[in-house]
Design a protein around this motif. Structure first.
Motif, PDB file in Angstrom:
ATOM      1  N   LEU A 183      13.204  24.105  22.556  1.00 51.27           N
ATOM      2  CA  LEU A 183      12.700  25.180  21.706  1.00 51.27           C
ATOM      3  C   LEU A 183      13.846  25.932  21.032  1.00 51.27           C
ATOM      4  N   SER A 184      14.981  26.023  21.702  1.00 46.27           N
ATOM      5  CA  SER A 184      16.133  26.736  21.136  1.00 46.27           C
ATOM      6  C   SER A 184      16.706  26.027  19.916  1.00 46.27           C
ATOM      7  N   LYS A 185      16.390  24.756  19.756  1.00 44.81           N
ATOM      8  CA  LYS A 185      16.940  23.971  18.656  1.00 44.81           C
ATOM      9  C   LYS A 185      16.054  23.962  17.418  1.00 44.81           C
ATOM     10  N   TYR A 186      14.883  24.580  17.525  1.00 48.10           N
ATOM     11  CA  TYR A 186      14.029  24.699  16.343  1.00 48.10           C
ATOM     12  C   TYR A 186      14.671  25.666  15.354  1.00 48.10           C
ATOM     13  N   ARG A 187      14.263  25.587  14.110  1.00 50.73           N
ATOM     14  CA  ARG A 187      14.811  26.448  13.072  1.00 50.73           C
ATOM     15  C   ARG A 187      13.699  27.028  12.206  1.00 50.73           C
ATOM     16  N   ALA A 188      14.020  28.075  11.481  1.00 48.80           N
ATOM     17  CA  ALA A 188      13.054  28.683  10.566  1.00 48.80           C
ATOM     18  C   ALA A 188      12.546  27.634   9.592  1.00 48.80           C
ATOM     19  N   GLY A 189      11.243  27.670   9.344  1.00 46.25           N
ATOM     20  CA  GLY A 189      10.623  26.704   8.452  1.00 46.25           C
ATOM     21  C   GLY A 189       9.925  25.579   9.187  1.00 46.25           C
ATOM     22  N   GLU A 190      10.363  25.300  10.441  1.00 48.08           N
ATOM     23  CA  GLU A 190       9.694  24.283  11.226  1.00 48.08           C
ATOM     24  C   GLU A 190       8.415  24.869  11.833  1.00 48.08           C
ATOM     25  N   SER A 191       7.504  24.007  12.232  1.00 48.43           N
ATOM     26  CA  SER A 191       6.229  24.465  12.761  1.00 48.43           C
ATOM     27  C   SER A 191       6.144  24.274  14.265  1.00 48.43           C
ATOM     28  N   LEU A 192       5.370  25.145  14.899  1.00 46.52           N
ATOM     29  CA  LEU A 192       5.129  25.070  16.332  1.00 46.52           C
ATOM     30  C   LEU A 192       3.635  24.986  16.590  1.00 46.52           C
ATOM     31  N   ASP A 193       3.267  24.181  17.572  1.00 49.30           N
ATOM     32  CA  ASP A 193       1.882  24.051  18.029  1.00 49.30           C
ATOM     33  C   ASP A 193       1.666  25.109  19.107  1.00 49.30           C
ATOM     34  N   VAL A 194       0.848  26.116  18.795  1.00 47.97           N
ATOM     35  CA  VAL A 194       0.719  27.295  19.661  1.00 47.97           C
ATOM     36  C   VAL A 194      -0.739  27.555  20.029  1.00 47.97           C
ATOM     37  N   ILE A 195      -0.996  27.799  21.305  1.00 48.40           N
ATOM     38  CA  ILE A 195      -2.301  28.284  21.759  1.00 48.40           C
ATOM     39  C   ILE A 195      -2.167  29.774  22.019  1.00 48.40           C
ATOM     40  N   LEU A 196      -3.072  30.568  21.465  1.00 41.76           N
ATOM     41  CA  LEU A 196      -3.023  32.022  21.598  1.00 41.76           C
ATOM     42  C   LEU A 196      -4.385  32.641  21.333  1.00 41.76           C
ATOM     43  N   PRO A 197      -4.626  33.872  21.833  1.00 44.01           N
ATOM     44  CA  PRO A 197      -3.832  34.599  22.822  1.00 44.01           C
ATOM     45  C   PRO A 197      -4.204  34.136  24.222  1.00 44.01           C
ATOM     46  N   CYS A 198      -3.253  34.133  25.128  1.00 43.81           N
ATOM     47  CA  CYS A 198      -3.485  33.662  26.491  1.00 43.81           C
ATOM     48  C   CYS A 198      -3.279  34.795  27.504  1.00 43.81           C
TER      49      CYS A 198
ATOM     50  N   ILE B  96       8.299  36.402  19.819  1.00 38.70           N
ATOM     51  CA  ILE B  96       8.454  35.932  21.188  1.00 38.70           C
ATOM     52  C   ILE B  96       9.941  35.852  21.509  1.00 38.70           C
ATOM     53  N   ILE B  97      10.281  36.002  22.775  1.00 42.20           N
ATOM     54  CA  ILE B  97      11.665  35.887  23.223  1.00 42.20           C
ATOM     55  C   ILE B  97      11.686  34.966  24.438  1.00 42.20           C
ATOM     56  N   PHE B  98      12.586  34.026  24.440  1.00 39.65           N
ATOM     57  CA  PHE B  98      12.684  33.114  25.570  1.00 39.65           C
ATOM     58  C   PHE B  98      14.147  32.869  25.925  1.00 39.65           C
ATOM     59  N   LYS B  99      14.354  32.413  27.139  1.00 41.76           N
ATOM     60  CA  LYS B  99      15.689  32.074  27.611  1.00 41.76           C
ATOM     61  C   LYS B  99      15.719  30.604  28.003  1.00 41.76           C
ATOM     62  N   ILE B 100      16.837  29.949  27.789  1.00 44.60           N
ATOM     63  CA  ILE B 100      16.955  28.538  28.154  1.00 44.60           C
ATOM     64  C   ILE B 100      17.008  28.416  29.675  1.00 44.60           C
ATOM     65  N   PHE B 101      15.979  27.768  30.247  1.00 50.43           N
ATOM     66  CA  PHE B 101      15.921  27.539  31.684  1.00 50.43           C
ATOM     67  C   PHE B 101      15.898  26.053  32.027  1.00 50.43           C
TER      68      PHE B 101
END
Length: 253
Positions: A77-92, A65-70
């Motif tokens: 989200l930009s402050k997360y790092r590899a190894g941390e987990s995200l709560d994701v709903i998919l596919p949408c 995924i690619i996102f921009k800070i808005f």
């Protein structure tokens, strides 16, 4: 089938000004198609954030995924790092129906953070033997990303509003000078860009994908409805019926 997953971040890097690329594991039972998005929950934020799928690596079982800070959510989200987990709903959401249409030459038109889902689309089209021409628009050269990846798919042209990179101007300026016959166009980006592109290519067949703030992301809250062109009193939900629509199916405003 839509699923809620806790996914560990495999990679999280900055790829352009205020723009980040995140690689996540793809659960075995999930299939992601070009144009679809994922809905991400962030600590301390009530609403999830929709982020388009930019790529899928079936061999590595990952998706990008690619996102921009808005705002505050994407900043978090930009402050997360590899190894941390995200709560994701998919596919949408819906996807570009490339399995059901006959395409020999496709024109891809992306603007800003509308560019990412078009890369996954372009890869799928090239795998099917489709000739791909891409026109990408950004505010400035510091915000350009994935140019080399698109060039690997076919002819690629870049426009920047301030002229700091590529063509100075808009994607429509480049399109008018292409003079290349196409079968379909596929576009994603801010509403003003989509309005201009659909007007310029009104005689061509195409599909657009809308950028929109969402509430639930699964079609229950009616926070992201859009009227239909044939009957403005009727509407569709961008998060469920979209974000991909046939060009001129909905009223862009």
């Amino acid at each position: 089938m839509i699923s809620k997953q806790m996914l560990n971040i495999e990679s999280h890097i900055k790829i352009a000004e205020d723009t980040f690329e995140v690689v996540l594991p793809l659960p075995d039972e999930i299939e992601l198609k070009p144009g679809q998005f994922v809905h991400i929950a962030l600590k301390g934020h009530m609403l999830r954030r929709p982020v388009s799928v930019a790529d899928v690596d079936k061999e590595a079982n990952t998706f990008t995924i690619i996102f921009k800070i808005f705002g505050e959510g994407t900043l978090a989200l930009s402050k997360y790092r590899a190894g941390e987990s995200l709560d994701v709903i998919l596919p949408c959401g819906s996807f570009y129906p490339i399995e059901n249409i006959n395409v020999n030459h496709a024109l891809i038109v992306g603007g800003g953070i509308g560019v990412p889902p078009l890369y996954y689309l372009g890869k799928q089209l090239k795998e099917k033997g489709v000739k791909v021409t891409s026109v990408l628009g950004f505010q400035s050269g510091s915000q350009v990303f994935y140019e080399d990846k698109f060039r690997a798919l076919g002819d690629t042209f870049v426009a920047t509003n301030d002229g700091s990179y590529g063509h100075k101007g808009f994607v429509t300026d480049i399109i008018k000078d292409l003079n290349k016959p196409i079968d379909y166009y596929f576009s994603c980006g801010p509403t003003p860009m989509l309005q201009a592109v659909t007007k310029q290519l009104e005689k061509e067949k195409g599909y657009i994908s809308l950028e929109e703030r969402m509430g639930c992301g699964v079609g229950t809250c009616y926070a992201c409805v859009i009227p239909l062109r044939e009957n403005p009193k009727q509407s569709k939900k961008i998060c469920k019926d979209g974000p991909v629509f046939y060009a001129n199916e909905v009223i862009l405003s």
